[in-house]
Design a protein around this motif. Structure first.
Motif, PDB file in Angstrom:
ATOM      1  N   GLY A 106      16.970  71.805 -12.488  1.00 42.58           N
ATOM      2  CA  GLY A 106      16.912  70.656 -13.661  1.00 42.58           C
ATOM      3  C   GLY A 106      18.477  70.842 -14.061  1.00 42.58           C
ATOM      4  N   LEU A 107      19.098  72.559 -13.516  1.00 45.88           N
ATOM      5  CA  LEU A 107      20.581  72.526 -13.888  1.00 45.88           C
ATOM      6  C   LEU A 107      21.171  73.192 -13.059  1.00 45.88           C
ATOM      7  N   ALA A 108      20.328  72.610 -11.358  1.00 47.68           N
ATOM      8  CA  ALA A 108      21.562  72.825 -10.142  1.00 47.68           C
ATOM      9  C   ALA A 108      22.776  72.244 -10.527  1.00 47.68           C
ATOM     10  N   SER A 109      22.831  71.039 -10.656  1.00 45.82           N
ATOM     11  CA  SER A 109      24.292  69.607 -10.823  1.00 45.82           C
ATOM     12  C   SER A 109      24.401  69.237 -11.984  1.00 45.82           C
ATOM     13  N   CYS A 110      25.063  70.101 -12.793  1.00 43.25           N
ATOM     14  CA  CYS A 110      25.294  70.035 -14.399  1.00 43.25           C
ATOM     15  C   CYS A 110      27.137  69.481 -14.427  1.00 43.25           C
ATOM     16  N   SER A 111      28.078  68.348 -15.234  1.00 37.84           N
ATOM     17  CA  SER A 111      29.200  68.753 -14.784  1.00 37.84           C
ATOM     18  C   SER A 111      30.104  69.783 -15.548  1.00 37.84           C
ATOM     19  N   SER A 112      29.047  70.528 -16.913  1.00 37.49           N
ATOM     20  CA  SER A 112      29.586  71.660 -17.611  1.00 37.49           C
ATOM     21  C   SER A 112      28.583  72.367 -17.034  1.00 37.49           C
ATOM     22  N   ARG A 113      28.888  74.071 -16.755  1.00 37.88           N
ATOM     23  CA  ARG A 113      28.099  75.021 -16.938  1.00 37.88           C
ATOM     24  C   ARG A 113      28.160  75.963 -18.389  1.00 37.88           C
ATOM     25  N   VAL A 114      29.445  75.426 -19.115  1.00 35.65           N
ATOM     26  CA  VAL A 114      29.464  76.382 -20.141  1.00 35.65           C
ATOM     27  C   VAL A 114      28.669  75.727 -21.347  1.00 35.65           C
ATOM     28  N   LEU A 115      27.940  76.964 -22.012  1.00 33.53           N
ATOM     29  CA  LEU A 115      26.341  76.581 -22.982  1.00 33.53           C
ATOM     30  C   LEU A 115      27.359  77.813 -24.544  1.00 33.53           C
ATOM     31  N   LEU A 116      27.443  77.093 -25.476  1.00 32.64           N
ATOM     32  CA  LEU A 116      28.214  77.419 -26.234  1.00 32.64           C
ATOM     33  C   LEU A 116      26.548  77.156 -27.384  1.00 32.64           C
ATOM     34  N   HIS A 117      26.630  78.076 -28.186  1.00 38.08           N
ATOM     35  CA  HIS A 117      25.535  78.592 -29.007  1.00 38.08           C
ATOM     36  C   HIS A 117      25.847  78.989 -30.128  1.00 38.08           C
ATOM     37  N   GLY A 118      25.644  78.092 -31.228  1.00 35.38           N
ATOM     38  CA  GLY A 118      26.301  78.567 -32.428  1.00 35.38           C
ATOM     39  C   GLY A 118      25.137  79.675 -33.537  1.00 35.38           C
ATOM     40  N   GLY A 119      24.814  80.810 -32.800  1.00 33.16           N
ATOM     41  CA  GLY A 119      24.001  81.435 -33.171  1.00 33.16           C
ATOM     42  C   GLY A 119      23.774  83.050 -32.751  1.00 33.16           C
ATOM     43  N   HIS A 120      23.128  83.612 -32.832  1.00 39.07           N
ATOM     44  CA  HIS A 120      22.878  85.095 -32.473  1.00 39.07           C
ATOM     45  C   HIS A 120      22.697  84.585 -30.334  1.00 39.07           C
ATOM     46  N   ALA A 121      22.888  85.579 -30.367  1.00 43.11           N
ATOM     47  CA  ALA A 121      23.411  86.004 -28.863  1.00 43.11           C
ATOM     48  C   ALA A 121      21.838  85.888 -27.574  1.00 43.11           C
ATOM     49  N   ALA A 122      20.967  84.961 -28.271  1.00 48.93           N
ATOM     50  CA  ALA A 122      20.179  85.009 -27.647  1.00 48.93           C
ATOM     51  C   ALA A 122      19.124  84.573 -26.399  1.00 48.93           C
ATOM     52  N   PHE A 123      20.469  84.358 -25.764  1.00 46.94           N
ATOM     53  CA  PHE A 123      19.986  82.975 -24.462  1.00 46.94           C
ATOM     54  C   PHE A 123      20.794  83.744 -23.522  1.00 46.94           C
ATOM     55  N   ARG A 135      36.841  72.849 -26.153  1.00 42.61           N
ATOM     56  CA  ARG A 135      39.175  71.706 -26.488  1.00 42.61           C
ATOM     57  C   ARG A 135      38.973  71.815 -24.513  1.00 42.61           C
ATOM     58  N   ARG A 136      38.928  73.055 -24.721  1.00 39.66           N
ATOM     59  CA  ARG A 136      39.377  73.940 -23.028  1.00 39.66           C
ATOM     60  C   ARG A 136      38.243  73.176 -22.087  1.00 39.66           C
ATOM     61  N   TYR A 137      36.915  73.507 -21.759  1.00 39.14           N
ATOM     62  CA  TYR A 137      36.656  72.906 -21.007  1.00 39.14           C
ATOM     63  C   TYR A 137      35.292  71.411 -21.699  1.00 39.14           C
ATOM     64  N   ASN A 138      36.218  70.995 -22.391  1.00 38.15           N
ATOM     65  CA  ASN A 138      35.405  69.909 -22.717  1.00 38.15           C
ATOM     66  C   ASN A 138      34.221  69.390 -23.511  1.00 38.15           C
ATOM     67  N   VAL A 139      33.363  70.756 -23.570  1.00 42.19           N
ATOM     68  CA  VAL A 139      32.052  71.010 -24.001  1.00 42.19           C
ATOM     69  C   VAL A 139      31.354  69.697 -25.172  1.00 42.19           C
ATOM     70  N   LYS A 140      30.296  69.176 -24.523  1.00 39.58           N
ATOM     71  CA  LYS A 140      30.108  67.912 -25.071  1.00 39.58           C
ATOM     72  C   LYS A 140      28.801  68.384 -26.260  1.00 39.58           C
ATOM     73  N   ALA A 141      28.269  69.880 -26.212  1.00 40.46           N
ATOM     74  CA  ALA A 141      27.335  70.130 -27.159  1.00 40.46           C
ATOM     75  C   ALA A 141      27.432  70.955 -27.633  1.00 40.46           C
ATOM     76  N   ILE A 142      26.917  71.911 -28.520  1.00 39.37           N
ATOM     77  CA  ILE A 142      27.192  73.220 -29.191  1.00 39.37           C
ATOM     78  C   ILE A 142      25.874  73.522 -29.828  1.00 39.37           C
ATOM     79  N   TYR A 143      24.876  74.472 -29.008  1.00 37.62           N
ATOM     80  CA  TYR A 143      23.853  74.270 -29.051  1.00 37.62           C
ATOM     81  C   TYR A 143      23.315  75.448 -30.828  1.00 37.62           C
ATOM     82  N   SER A 144      22.068  74.904 -31.991  1.00 35.32           N
ATOM     83  CA  SER A 144      21.588  75.673 -33.002  1.00 35.32           C
ATOM     84  C   SER A 144      20.353  76.182 -32.212  1.00 35.32           C
ATOM     85  N   GLU A 145      19.652  77.194 -32.937  1.00 34.24           N
ATOM     86  CA  GLU A 145      18.459  77.554 -32.409  1.00 34.24           C
ATOM     87  C   GLU A 145      17.716  77.236 -33.792  1.00 34.24           C
ATOM     88  N   GLU A 146      16.271  77.665 -33.635  1.00 31.64           N
ATOM     89  CA  GLU A 146      14.883  77.456 -34.669  1.00 31.64           C
ATOM     90  C   GLU A 146      15.024  78.889 -36.028  1.00 31.64           C
TER      91      GLU A 146
END
Length: 319
Positions: free
Chosen positions: A198-215, A251-262
């Motif tokens: 499911g993650l083999a063919s993604c337009s972006s590989r930048v995972l931006l997370h607005g929380g503590h480094a859990a992932f 802006r640099r990587y044209n990131v479409k989503a920022i992730y939050s956590e539970e």
């Protein structure tokens, strides 16, 4: 004709009370009907209840909705652990408070299982992406990323540890435990395969997370560039400088989503999204779950499948 009846009845009632008072009272046994397994975090709880079935009573130590990095066991929690057949935790790098508990339990009665012992740990990173520097009594524990359950191969190793402990505690249930553990291991391997595909063919590989480094483990496993707002413990907050860096990365990587956590405020993710127009999506770290999730019997694998869907949306993946 009833003259002599009343004294007789009274005498019989008194005699009955005396006899009852002399008999040993039936009290609830301190021993539970089924052996109790106390688990610290939700993944361990879910794995243990899946393997144990109805032969053991599996309990989650964390109250629903409580963030585990801030948890401190209460006297009632300690009493529960002392009555348990097994106490299962990730390891001292995740639950440093467990060390004191372990020192106080009778190891002849309570089997202690460090589920992630033997699993190779990743170094913890600061929100700047560099290896985190610590000063303290336990440098090794603090310098490691504790979120090992977000690597599904590590989960399979922890299932094997749990199986070993359950069989040792209840040899009569060994066949059932082995069968369920084998099925769970297959499910975790299949989950890993779904993530890889499911993650083999993604337009972006930048995972931006607005929380503590859990992932970090998840990103490492599936070759994602993981950027978090703060370090590996939830009390580490993002600095204004780090927020500015993440805005630049969006802006640099044209990131479409920022992730939050539970269980953690989405404020940081929403701030970055407000500055950049990115969407806020959720990733579930599965440390713990909300009360309603626990009551409806949500599973670790279900939570991870929801994560995969959100990752595929946010990283623009082709299925």
């Amino acid at each position: 004709m009833f003259k002599g009846v009343l004294p007789v009845l009274v005498a019989l009632a008194v005699w009955g009370l005396l006899v009852t008072g002399c008999q040993p009272q039936k009290t609830e046994s301190n021993q539970p009907a089924r052996p109790i397994v106390i688990t610290t975090l939700f993944p361990l709880y879910d794995f243990a209840r899946t393997i144990a079935g109805d032969r053991m009573e599996v309990q989650l130590l964390l109250p629903p909705g409580v963030e585990p990095h801030h948890f401190e066991p209460k006297p009632d929690d300690l009493a529960r652990i002392h009555r348990a057949a097994l106490f299962v935790y990730i390891g001292p790098f995740m639950e440093p408070w467990a060390d004191k508990i372990i020192q106080g339990v009778d190891r002849t009665k309570v089997r202690v299982v460090a589920a992630a012992s033997g699993v190779t740990l990743l170094p913890s990173v600061t929100h700047t992406g560099k290896e985190q520097q610590h000063h303290g009594h336990d440098h090794q524990a603090e310098a490691s990323d504790p979120h090992v359950w977000l690597d599904f191969t590590a989960d399979q190793a922890m299932v094997a540890k749990l199986l070993e402990a359950l069989v040792a505690a209840d040899p009569a249930g060994a066949e059932q435990y082995r069968r369920r553990a084998a099925a769970l291991t297959e499910q975790l391997a299949a989950l890993d395969a779904r993530y890889k595909a499911g993650l083999a063919s993604c337009s972006s590989r930048v995972l931006l997370h607005g929380g503590h480094a859990a992932f970090g483990y998840l990103a490492n496993r599936y070759n994602l560039n993981y950027q978090a707002a703060a370090g590996v413990t939830a009390e580490l907050e993002a600095t204004p400088r780090r927020l500015a860096e993440l805005v630049q990365q969006v802006r640099r990587y044209n990131v479409k989503a920022i992730y939050s956590e539970e269980l953690v405020s989405p404020r940081v993710a929403r701030t970055i999204a407000g500055e950049t127009g990115a969407t806020v999506l959720k990733l579930h770290g599965a440390h713990n779950v909300a009360k309603e999730d626990l009551e409806r019997g949500v599973s670790f694998i279900t939570l991870m499948e929801e994560n995969l869907k959100n990752l595929q949306v946010g990283l623009s993946c082709r299925n």
